[in-house]
Design a protein around this motif. Structure first.
Motif, PDB file in Angstrom:
ATOM      1  N   PRO A 108       0.838  -1.204   0.000  1.00  0.00           N
ATOM      2  CA  PRO A 108       0.000   0.000   0.000  1.00  0.00           C
ATOM      3  C   PRO A 108       0.871   1.251   0.000  1.00  0.00           C
ATOM      4  O   PRO A 108       1.892   1.311   0.695  1.00  0.00           O
ATOM      5  CB  PRO A 108      -0.787  -0.136   1.301  1.00  0.00           C
ATOM      6  CG  PRO A 108       0.080  -0.964   2.199  1.00  0.00           C
ATOM      7  CD  PRO A 108       0.826  -1.908   1.298  1.00  0.00           C
ATOM      8  N   VAL A 109       0.472   2.249  -0.782  1.00  0.00           N
ATOM      9  CA  VAL A 109       1.265   3.475  -0.916  1.00  0.00           C
ATOM     10  C   VAL A 109       0.342   4.691  -0.863  1.00  0.00           C
ATOM     11  O   VAL A 109      -0.622   4.778  -1.628  1.00  0.00           O
ATOM     12  CB  VAL A 109       2.044   3.505  -2.253  1.00  0.00           C
ATOM     13  CG1 VAL A 109       2.868   4.794  -2.356  1.00  0.00           C
ATOM     14  CG2 VAL A 109       2.939   2.283  -2.387  1.00  0.00           C
ATOM     15  N   ALA A 110       0.631   5.612   0.050  1.00  0.00           N
ATOM     16  CA  ALA A 110      -0.038   6.913   0.062  1.00  0.00           C
ATOM     17  C   ALA A 110       0.803   7.855  -0.797  1.00  0.00           C
ATOM     18  O   ALA A 110       1.978   8.078  -0.510  1.00  0.00           O
ATOM     19  CB  ALA A 110      -0.161   7.451   1.483  1.00  0.00           C
ATOM     20  N   GLY A 222      13.242 -11.519  -7.059  1.00  0.00           N
ATOM     21  CA  GLY A 222      12.341 -12.369  -7.823  1.00  0.00           C
ATOM     22  C   GLY A 222      10.879 -12.193  -7.482  1.00  0.00           C
ATOM     23  O   GLY A 222      10.006 -12.626  -8.238  1.00  0.00           O
ATOM     24  N   ASP A 223      10.563 -11.571  -6.330  1.00  0.00           N
ATOM     25  CA  ASP A 223       9.164 -11.326  -5.974  1.00  0.00           C
ATOM     26  C   ASP A 223       8.504 -10.402  -6.977  1.00  0.00           C
ATOM     27  O   ASP A 223       9.152  -9.514  -7.552  1.00  0.00           O
ATOM     28  CB  ASP A 223       9.058 -10.665  -4.590  1.00  0.00           C
ATOM     29  CG  ASP A 223       9.280 -11.635  -3.445  1.00  0.00           C
ATOM     30  OD1 ASP A 223       9.300 -12.857  -3.680  1.00  0.00           O
ATOM     31  OD2 ASP A 223       9.431 -11.160  -2.302  1.00  0.00           O
ATOM     32  N   ARG A 224       7.201 -10.579  -7.194  1.00  0.00           N
ATOM     33  CA  ARG A 224       6.392  -9.616  -7.941  1.00  0.00           C
ATOM     34  C   ARG A 224       5.797  -8.635  -6.934  1.00  0.00           C
ATOM     35  O   ARG A 224       5.478  -9.008  -5.805  1.00  0.00           O
ATOM     36  CB  ARG A 224       5.266 -10.311  -8.704  1.00  0.00           C
ATOM     37  CG  ARG A 224       5.715 -11.496  -9.534  1.00  0.00           C
ATOM     38  CD  ARG A 224       6.493 -11.061 -10.767  1.00  0.00           C
ATOM     39  NE  ARG A 224       6.790 -12.216 -11.595  1.00  0.00           N
ATOM     40  CZ  ARG A 224       7.994 -12.712 -11.785  1.00  0.00           C
ATOM     41  NH1 ARG A 224       9.043 -12.135 -11.207  1.00  0.00           N
ATOM     42  NH2 ARG A 224       8.187 -13.771 -12.539  1.00  0.00           N
ATOM     43  N   VAL A 225       5.638  -7.404  -7.350  1.00  0.00           N
ATOM     44  CA  VAL A 225       5.135  -6.356  -6.449  1.00  0.00           C
ATOM     45  C   VAL A 225       4.044  -5.562  -7.142  1.00  0.00           C
ATOM     46  O   VAL A 225       4.218  -5.100  -8.281  1.00  0.00           O
ATOM     47  CB  VAL A 225       6.270  -5.407  -6.011  1.00  0.00           C
ATOM     48  CG1 VAL A 225       5.724  -4.260  -5.165  1.00  0.00           C
ATOM     49  CG2 VAL A 225       7.330  -6.178  -5.229  1.00  0.00           C
ATOM     50  N   ARG A 226       2.930  -5.397  -6.443  1.00  0.00           N
ATOM     51  CA  ARG A 226       1.861  -4.494  -6.885  1.00  0.00           C
ATOM     52  C   ARG A 226       1.733  -3.382  -5.858  1.00  0.00           C
ATOM     53  O   ARG A 226       1.685  -3.644  -4.654  1.00  0.00           O
ATOM     54  CB  ARG A 226       0.537  -5.239  -7.034  1.00  0.00           C
ATOM     55  CG  ARG A 226       0.505  -6.185  -8.220  1.00  0.00           C
ATOM     56  CD  ARG A 226      -0.911  -6.582  -8.587  1.00  0.00           C
ATOM     57  NE  ARG A 226      -0.962  -7.461  -9.745  1.00  0.00           N
ATOM     58  CZ  ARG A 226      -0.896  -7.057 -11.005  1.00  0.00           C
ATOM     59  NH1 ARG A 226      -0.773  -5.766 -11.275  1.00  0.00           N
ATOM     60  NH2 ARG A 226      -0.944  -7.924 -11.998  1.00  0.00           N
ATOM     61  N   LEU A 227       1.674  -2.153  -6.346  1.00  0.00           N
ATOM     62  CA  LEU A 227       1.515  -0.981  -5.491  1.00  0.00           C
ATOM     63  C   LEU A 227       0.038  -0.599  -5.460  1.00  0.00           C
ATOM     64  O   LEU A 227      -0.577  -0.421  -6.513  1.00  0.00           O
ATOM     65  CB  LEU A 227       2.363   0.177  -6.020  1.00  0.00           C
ATOM     66  CG  LEU A 227       3.861  -0.119  -6.200  1.00  0.00           C
ATOM     67  CD1 LEU A 227       4.579   1.096  -6.757  1.00  0.00           C
ATOM     68  CD2 LEU A 227       4.498  -0.567  -4.889  1.00  0.00           C
ATOM     69  N   LEU A 228      -0.513  -0.486  -4.263  1.00  0.00           N
ATOM     70  CA  LEU A 228      -1.929  -0.155  -4.095  1.00  0.00           C
ATOM     71  C   LEU A 228      -2.051   1.254  -3.536  1.00  0.00           C
ATOM     72  O   LEU A 228      -1.584   1.529  -2.419  1.00  0.00           O
ATOM     73  CB  LEU A 228      -2.600  -1.147  -3.143  1.00  0.00           C
ATOM     74  CG  LEU A 228      -2.487  -2.629  -3.510  1.00  0.00           C
ATOM     75  CD1 LEU A 228      -3.161  -3.488  -2.441  1.00  0.00           C
ATOM     76  CD2 LEU A 228      -3.086  -2.887  -4.879  1.00  0.00           C
ATOM     77  N   ALA A 229      -2.646   2.153  -4.299  1.00  0.00           N
ATOM     78  CA  ALA A 229      -2.798   3.539  -3.844  1.00  0.00           C
ATOM     79  C   ALA A 229      -3.804   3.599  -2.705  1.00  0.00           C
ATOM     80  O   ALA A 229      -4.909   3.060  -2.790  1.00  0.00           O
ATOM     81  CB  ALA A 229      -3.254   4.422  -4.998  1.00  0.00           C
ATOM     82  N   ILE A 230      -3.407   4.248  -1.599  1.00  0.00           N
ATOM     83  CA  ILE A 230      -4.284   4.433  -0.435  1.00  0.00           C
ATOM     84  C   ILE A 230      -4.288   5.903  -0.049  1.00  0.00           C
ATOM     85  O   ILE A 230      -3.454   6.691  -0.518  1.00  0.00           O
ATOM     86  CB  ILE A 230      -3.821   3.574   0.761  1.00  0.00           C
ATOM     87  CG1 ILE A 230      -2.398   3.981   1.193  1.00  0.00           C
ATOM     88  CG2 ILE A 230      -3.886   2.086   0.408  1.00  0.00           C
ATOM     89  CD1 ILE A 230      -1.926   3.290   2.474  1.00  0.00           C
TER      90      ILE A 230
END
Length: 242
Positions: A108-110, A222-230
């Motif tokens: 999660p990213v503000a 190697g991990d995949r990362v998704r950024l979630l706007a908060i």
């Protein structure tokens, strides 16, 4: 290493350099390239799956893999021979998104404001609105190409090339822990407070590195990362629950 050089590097021969008395550095190229980095992670996975007792650690980077071994248990030349045999078994071309075993971690990213002081200026440089930059930055599926710079700092490949931003001419002396930033053609997350020159777009309330955890680094190569706007309220709730 130069970003943007393409697939010839992904098929390059592997060079072996003695990194130390107990380590070999396997060089597969000199560029930032998703296919090349995927080959690094495929090779690391192959070596881990066949790991003998003398293998101590594997440290992948963008275009190289450091292999640490117990020099009391085995001769360096024997390690090189073993590695060369395993390298010959590694596919020359690897789909960067082909691994079904890779974890996907949501961060999660503000964005903007006190969390991302460079969002507005970065968007203006790119000819975008701040909202459009947030959308495009958080839409991507990233890969942890390597951990470096500081314990737990993930270098994330997969940034839309059109969102590349130059580093600050004068680095900040203090960047908040959890800051999500763009540096050139890469995205990264600062795991702890400290100096930095990347462009700060936002911040996550998650703790990226904690030496007291069984696995100190939240993200691994190697991990995949998704950024979630908060928003700020969600940031505060998540931070309080950390």
């Amino acid at each position: 290493m130069k970003p943007g050089a393409q697939s010839a590097a992904a098929n390059a021969a592997i060079e072996f350099d003695a990194l130390a008395d107990d380590a070999w550095l396997l060089r597969l190229g000199e560029v930032i390239d998703d296919a090349l980095n995927a080959r690094i992670h495929a090779l690391a996975a192959r070596l881990r799956a066949q790991a003998p007792a003398w293998l101590r650690d594997l440290v992948p980077a963008y275009a190289s893999l450091a292999v640490f071994f117990d020099s009391r248990a085995i001769d360096a030349d024997a390690v090189r021979d073993w590695l060369q045999a395993r390298c010959a078994q590694t596919p020359e071309v690897v789909d960067p998104l082909a691994s079904l075993e890779a974890r996907t971690v949501e961060i999660p990213v503000a964005y903007g404001g006190e969390f991302g002081p460079d969002l507005a200026s970065g968007a203006a440089e790119l000819g975008l609105s701040p909202a459009a930059l947030i959308q495009r930055h958080s839409d991507a599926l990233y890969t942890v190409a390597m951990i470096g710079f500081a314990p737990g700092f993930p270098y994330l490949s997969g940034l839309d090339p059109e969102l590349a931003l130059p580093r600050l001419a004068t680095p900040r002396t203090q960047v908040a822990a959890g800051s999500v930033a763009i540096g050139g053609a890469q995205t990264g997350i600062y795991p702890r407070p400290g100096p930095g020159g990347w462009r700060l777009l936002g911040r996550t309330p998650l703790t990226l590195f904690d030496p007291s955890r069984a696995q100190p680094s939240l993200l691994l190569p190697g991990d995949r990362v998704r950024l979630l706007a908060i928003d700020a309220a969600q940031f505060a709730r998540l931070q309080a629950g950390a």
